[in-house]
Motif scaffolding. Structure first.
Motif, short mmCIF file in Angstrom:
data_model
loop_
_atom_site.label_atom_id
_atom_site.label_comp_id
_atom_site.label_asym_id
_atom_site.label_seq_id
_atom_site.Cartn_x
_atom_site.Cartn_y
_atom_site.Cartn_z
N ILE A 417 0.83 -1.21 0.00
CA ILE A 417 0.00 0.00 0.00
C ILE A 417 0.87 1.26 0.00
O ILE A 417 0.58 2.23 -0.71
N GLN A 421 0.86 4.03 -2.96
CA GLN A 421 0.58 5.44 -2.70
C GLN A 421 1.69 6.33 -3.29
O GLN A 421 1.41 7.34 -3.93
N GLU A 446 -2.32 -3.27 -5.04
CA GLU A 446 -3.45 -3.37 -4.10
C GLU A 446 -4.01 -4.80 -4.03
O GLU A 446 -4.75 -5.13 -3.11
N VAL A 464 -8.70 -1.94 1.99
CA VAL A 464 -7.78 -1.10 1.20
C VAL A 464 -8.01 0.38 1.53
O VAL A 464 -7.05 1.14 1.69
N TYR A 468 -5.13 2.85 3.10
CA TYR A 468 -4.73 4.11 2.45
C TYR A 468 -4.87 5.28 3.43
O TYR A 468 -4.02 6.17 3.49
N HIS A 471 -1.98 5.16 5.88
CA HIS A 471 -0.70 5.51 5.24
C HIS A 471 -0.65 7.00 4.86
O HIS A 471 0.43 7.59 4.86
#
Length: 546
Positions: A417, A421, A446, A464, A468, A471
């Protein structure tokens, strides 16, 4: 007169009758992508600690029940050339890192699935492969910065156990602490001072019965064999090793003996016996207490060995004989001659032991440093023990990897992840069509937290989204919590869920390499085999039967 049917014009007209050629996006590229997608999807359900098992019956009717992608691919006879490329990439991963085969296949399949969308939108294969290669380069630049744990002392039990725990957990959820402890003990006990760690020095002996918790590590070697003579144990044993039979020596050339009287017949056989006794006596005089041979022991030889108190052990495998010679520090002799002091091996304890209803001969080193360690696995079925053996193999390979490079990345989908990103941000800086491919590369990453969530029965999209969110707030070590019933995240460093840096590094390289190779294929030409299908090795009509 036979009617002449003209061939279709174009490339097919140049090939033999029965040959096939596929070209273009529809016929070649999409076909390859679909085959790889199907294969990757079937293996994806086996990814992670909650991955499902596959039941495979191979071409010799042997049954496997496992979630280990390496075994699944090895036992399947995959015919499709594009899927074969993907399997070869995962086999390279196994040879290089010893683990992460499923990672390569799942990621390669995800990249191809994302590429299909771009191809249908009109982006060319070369733009996609260029974008993927740029994304890979950026990923490999980012990867070292994501390292969250480094192991420097790989002779200390607790840090090593914590490091390999996640590898074991991905195959045997619930038994990870016990198995990680076993593997760490075995690896540390044989870790040499100067040379590199050798995976082959960890042996596995599977004995049916009891339960997994009764498994143990024995410094030395364990053989599922009964001893040949009456002597069943020897302490501080000096060992003579032979690759020949321990019996009356046969002459190398054929000869004829003429016997004219009964006395001559008596003395002839008596002479053979005396010669054999002299040979055994000469071996005893060197101080040897155990004879290990790679061939049979004659009845007369066993009689004299029992007389002089020698222990006799037979090993059918020449490889086992070589490993034992390495473990005890002896030399394998090709003829039945008395060994010199340098040629003899030494072992603290050689004894016959019974585990369940199986007799085993154990060569045990009591000292601090043993050259070979054996993990004795107990279990209720052969299939279960085979699965445990594969877990031990993965754990030992992880240990070997960390002795080369002790860096670890956060596991449980955290690193994927974070990479996705950062790659999405990197894609915004690119001017050309590659930016679409880089975004698709990020989207393909992902697939791993999604697979972990789906296999755990949790809403993947929600997981997911939460990852995100974490993060974005700078929590780089936040991964999917598989123990939670609801979509939730966890700081993986608190649970010791780590992925080895080298495994991830090579996995990304091989997966992208295979995906780009498959995307660059625009034509498939299948030549007709002369004389029908090629026979299988060992089958009817093959050379093996002659």
């Amino acid at each position: 007169m036979a009617l002449h049917v003209p061939k279709a014009p174009g490339f097919a007209s140049m090939l033999k009758e029965g040959a096939r050629a596929y070209s273009g996006l529809e016929e070649a590229v999409y076909r390859n992508i679909n085959a790889c997608k199907e294969f990757a999807n079937s293996v994806r359900s086996a990814y992670g600690p909650n991955g499902m098992n596959k039941m495979i019956i191979n071409h010799i009717e042997k049954q496997f029940v496992t979630s280990d992608a390496g075994t699944i691919m090895r036992e399947l006879d995959v015919e499709h050339p594009a899927a074969k490329l993907m399997i070869e990439a995962s086999q390279m991963q196994e040879a290089e890192a010893g683990d992460g085969t499923n990672f390569v296949v799942v990621f390669c399949g995800a990249l191809l699935e994302e590429a299909e969308e771009l191809l249908r939108l009109g982006v060319t294969s070369s733009d996609i492969t260029e974008g993927y290669e740029k994304a890979l380069q950026k990923t490999l630049d980012i990867l070292p910065t994501l390292s969250c744990h480094e192991l420097k002392d790989y002779r200390s039990l607790v840090p090593v156990r914590n490091a390999i725990r996640a590898t074991v957990m991905s195959k045997q959820l619930g038994n990870e602490d016990f198995l990680a402890d076993l593997i760490a003990k075995a690896c540390i006990s044989i870790m040499p001072e100067k040379t590199t760690f050798n995976v082959d020095n960890i042996r596995v002996c599977k004995i049916l019965g009891s339960g997994l918790q009764m498994s143990e590590v024995i410094p030395g070697m364990v053989f599922k064999r009964f001893v040949e003579g009456e002597v069943t144990s020897a302490m501080k044993a000096k060992i003579a090793l032979y690759s020949c039979p321990v019996d009356i020596i046969q002459t190398e050339t054929k000869g004829t003996v003429l016997i004219k009287s009964a006395d001559e017949l008596k003395t002839f056989s008596q002479g053979e016996e005396n010669l054999l006794e002299a040979q055994i006596k000469a071996i005893v005089d060197t101080g040897a207490t155990v004879i290990v041979a790679g061939a049979k022991f004659g009845d007369m030889a066993l009689h004299y060995m029992n007389k002089y108190g020698l222990m006799a052990v037979r090993l059918n495998s020449k490889f086992d004989l070589r490993r034992l010679s390495k473990a005890v520090g002896g030399t394998v002799l090709p003829r039945l001659t008395p060994p010199s002091t340098e040629e003899m091996g030494y072992c603290d304890n050689v004894y016959l032991h019974e585990l369940g209803d199986t007799a085993v001969t154990i060569f045990k080193s009591e000292g601090t440093e043993s050259r070979i360690a054996t993990v004795v696995i107990r279990g209720s079925t052969d299939n279960y023990m085979d699965d445990i053996e594969r877990v031990i193999d993965d754990g030992v390979n992880t240990f070997k990897g960390l002795t080369r490079d002790g860096r670890f990345l956060p596991g449980a989908g955290a690193v994927e992840i974070e990479l996705a990103q950062q790659l999405a941000e990197f894609a915004d800086t690119l001017p050309g069509l590659e930016q679409y491919a880089v975004r698709k590369f990020a989207k393909a990453l992902e697939f791993f937290p999604k697979a972990l969530a789906e296999n755990s029965g949790v809403n993947a999209t929600e997981v997911v989204h939460q990852l995100y969110l974490a993060h974005k707030q700078g929590k780089k070590t936040e991964g999917f919590d598989i123990e939670s019933e609801q979509p939730a995240t966890i700081d993986v460093t608190t649970k010791n869920i780590f992925d080895l840096y080298t495994t991830k590094y090579w996995g990304l390289k091989y997966a992208v390499g295979a995906a780009c190779t498959i995307l660059k294929v625009d034509e498939i030409i299948m030549a007709k085999r002369a004389g029908g299908p090629k026979p299988r090795a060992g089958g009817p009509g093959s050379d093996d039967e002659s």
